[in-house]
Design an enzyme around this catalytic site. Structure first.
Site, PDB file in Angstrom:
ATOM      1  N   ARG A   1       0.830  -1.197   0.000  1.00 41.80           N
ATOM      2  CA  ARG A   1       0.000   0.000   0.000  1.00 41.80           C
ATOM      3  C   ARG A   1       0.867   1.250   0.000  1.00 41.80           C
ATOM      4  O   ARG A   1       0.558   2.254  -0.660  1.00 41.80           O
ATOM      5  CB  ARG A   1      -0.942   0.023   1.213  1.00 41.80           C
ATOM      6  CG  ARG A   1      -1.681   1.356   1.352  1.00 41.80           C
ATOM      7  CD  ARG A   1      -2.755   1.342   2.435  1.00 41.80           C
ATOM      8  NE  ARG A   1      -2.403   0.625   3.619  1.00 41.80           N
ATOM      9  CZ  ARG A   1      -1.605   1.087   4.603  1.00 41.80           C
ATOM     10  NH1 ARG A   1      -1.027   2.273   4.478  1.00 41.80           N
ATOM     11  NH2 ARG A   1      -1.381   0.354   5.663  1.00 41.80           N
TER      12      ARG A   1
ATOM     13  N   TYR B   1     -18.036  16.580 -15.056  1.00 39.54           N
ATOM     14  CA  TYR B   1     -18.358  15.151 -15.100  1.00 39.54           C
ATOM     15  C   TYR B   1     -19.297  14.819 -13.936  1.00 39.54           C
ATOM     16  O   TYR B   1     -19.127  15.297 -12.814  1.00 39.54           O
ATOM     17  CB  TYR B   1     -17.067  14.341 -15.026  1.00 39.54           C
ATOM     18  CG  TYR B   1     -17.257  12.894 -14.684  1.00 39.54           C
ATOM     19  CD1 TYR B   1     -18.091  12.080 -15.453  1.00 39.54           C
ATOM     20  CD2 TYR B   1     -16.616  12.325 -13.584  1.00 39.54           C
ATOM     21  CE1 TYR B   1     -18.270  10.744 -15.133  1.00 39.54           C
ATOM     22  CE2 TYR B   1     -16.781  10.988 -13.265  1.00 39.54           C
ATOM     23  CZ  TYR B   1     -17.614  10.206 -14.033  1.00 39.54           C
ATOM     24  OH  TYR B   1     -17.797   8.893 -13.711  1.00 39.54           O
TER      25      TYR B   1
ATOM     26  N   ASP C   1      -8.685  18.719 -14.844  1.00 34.50           N
ATOM     27  CA  ASP C   1      -8.944  17.337 -15.255  1.00 34.50           C
ATOM     28  C   ASP C   1      -8.548  17.234 -16.723  1.00 34.50           C
ATOM     29  O   ASP C   1      -9.205  17.797 -17.596  1.00 34.50           O
ATOM     30  CB  ASP C   1     -10.418  17.004 -15.054  1.00 34.50           C
ATOM     31  CG  ASP C   1     -10.745  15.545 -15.334  1.00 34.50           C
ATOM     32  OD1 ASP C   1     -10.030  14.926 -16.159  1.00 34.50           O
ATOM     33  OD2 ASP C   1     -11.712  15.024 -14.763  1.00 34.50           O
TER      34      ASP C   1
ATOM     35  N   LYS D   1      -9.498   5.844 -18.994  1.00 35.05           N
ATOM     36  CA  LYS D   1      -9.890   6.310 -20.308  1.00 35.05           C
ATOM     37  C   LYS D   1      -8.727   6.207 -21.298  1.00 35.05           C
ATOM     38  O   LYS D   1      -8.237   5.119 -21.561  1.00 35.05           O
ATOM     39  CB  LYS D   1     -10.443   7.729 -20.208  1.00 35.05           C
ATOM     40  CG  LYS D   1     -11.478   7.918 -19.092  1.00 35.05           C
ATOM     41  CD  LYS D   1     -12.655   6.982 -19.173  1.00 35.05           C
ATOM     42  CE  LYS D   1     -13.822   7.355 -18.268  1.00 35.05           C
ATOM     43  NZ  LYS D   1     -13.555   7.350 -16.835  1.00 35.05           N
TER      44      LYS D   1
END
Length: 371
Positions: free
Chosen positions: A31, A84, A156, A181
């Site tokens: 982690r 978004y 973004d 994406k």
């Protein structure tokens, strides 16, 4: 050293130590750090021209970590009026309960953004091009307006990718990606990323150091296989984006001439209000095209009739996708100032043969009109 030309997938959750606190490899627990994730983060930082990058389990996990790193109860954020849907939901349902206020503004209008700011504004949030209305915002001008009021500018960059646009070089403080994406590019991985340079929080704390701590403390990190898949996608980002853009430009021009299409939203079209800004700050206009039809029924009919364009959420993969934002990706914005027009259809233009794409859109539009 093996000479492997592809980074390895390190799936270990823990790493041997030569003594208490004496890390043999520099790694302790997956982690906190993982060699495959580190390779992706180094790549993303280089592509965006940043000091450091951080890979997360999703784009929203990246956004949530950033916002909780920068903001505190009582703070205020200016968000795009066409953000978004997932980003809007994060602000409206999660951060609102934490005491963070937000005001929507047209980020293509720097004056509107300045008017929406208050003495509590800590962030200006921008998507350019925006999702799904393909609005374009002047990153340099927004950065100047935000910095004048002591706020940070977050961009973004998912639609543009670092191949088409580099917001840090234009003055932005943080770049956000949904690596699901275009960065991943094959619709087979969910991920997110943050990239920063030398930005500091309002109290003077460097964001790079704080995000390193908070990525580990909050724990929504990218897994090693996910990191490897995004790394694989980034190897072909430039050639994919060139093909996406070439086909999207042709699709936008073709649809503009179709009698069933009321409006085409694409930054590469001469009539787009942000065309000049896009030409100045982007290499090419991108692979996303949105269209407005006669009404919602026509939009739904188009979505139902395509065959090469697959009806599905998400975007940026090698395959072409069609979706109805008002009922799909942006349903969470219904009834809000960010509500998406019901007659809007969003196209993610893929890498298939261009003639097949154009023929598919023609038959879907003609069939919908005849129904």
């Amino acid at each position: 050293m093996t000479g492997a030309v592809v980074p390895s997938v390190h799936v270990a959750t823990t790493f041997a130590q030569d003594g208490v606190g004496n890390l043999r490899s520099g790694y302790e627990y997956a982690r906190s750090a993982n060699p495959t994730r580190d390779a992706l983060q180094e790549c993303l930082a280089a592509l965006e021209g940043g000091r450091a990058a951080y890979a997360f389990a999703s784009g929203l996990a990246a956004e949530d970590t950033l916002l909780r790193t920068v903001l505190a109860p009582g703070d205020h954020v200016v968000i795009p009026d066409d953000a978004y849907g997932g980003t809007f939901r994060l602000f409206s349902t999660v951060l609102a309960r934490w005491g963070v206020d937000h005001t929507p503004a047209d980020t293509s209008d720097v004056g509107a953004v300045a008017a929406a700011m208050t003495d509590r504004t800590r962030l200006v949030w921008c998507e350019t091009p925006s999702n799904p209305l393909l609005g374009v915002s002047d990153v340099a001008a927004l950065a100047a307006a935000a910095h004048e009021r002591g706020a940070l500018l977050v961009v973004d960059n998912t639609f543009a990718t670092p191949y088409l646009q580099q917001p840090l070089a234009l003055g932005a403080d943080v770049v956000v990606h949904s690596t699901t994406k275009y960065c991943g590019g094959h619709s087979d991985v969910v991920g997110g990323a943050l990239v920063v340079d030398d930005a500091v929080r309002a109290d003077g704390e460097p964001l790079a150091e704080l995000l390193t701590i908070h990525q580990n403390a909050m724990g929504a990190v990218a897994g090693p296989m996910d990191a490897w898949l995004v790394l694989r996608g980034l190897k072909t980002l430039a050639v994919r984006m060139e093909r996406h853009c070439t086909s999207a430009e042709a699709v936008a021009a073709h649809l503009q001439a179709h009698p069933a299409v009321r409006e085409v939203l694409y930054p590469g079209l001469p009539g787009h209000p942000g065309a000049d800004v896009a030409a100045r700050q982007m290499r090419r206009p991108g692979g996303m095209v949105s269209v407005r039809l006669a009404d919602e029924a026509a939009a739904l009919a188009l979505c139902a009739r395509t065959r090469v364009f697959t009806l599905a959420e998400s975007l940026g993969g090698v395959e072409s996708l069609v979706e109805h934002p008002a009922r799909m990706t942006h349903a969470s914005a219904a009834g809000s100032p960010l509500e998406v027009p019901a007659d809007l259809v969003r196209l993610s233009v893929g890498l298939e043969d261009l003639e097949d794409l154009l023929a598919d859109l023609d038959q879907a539009l003609d069939g919908a009109a005849a129904a």
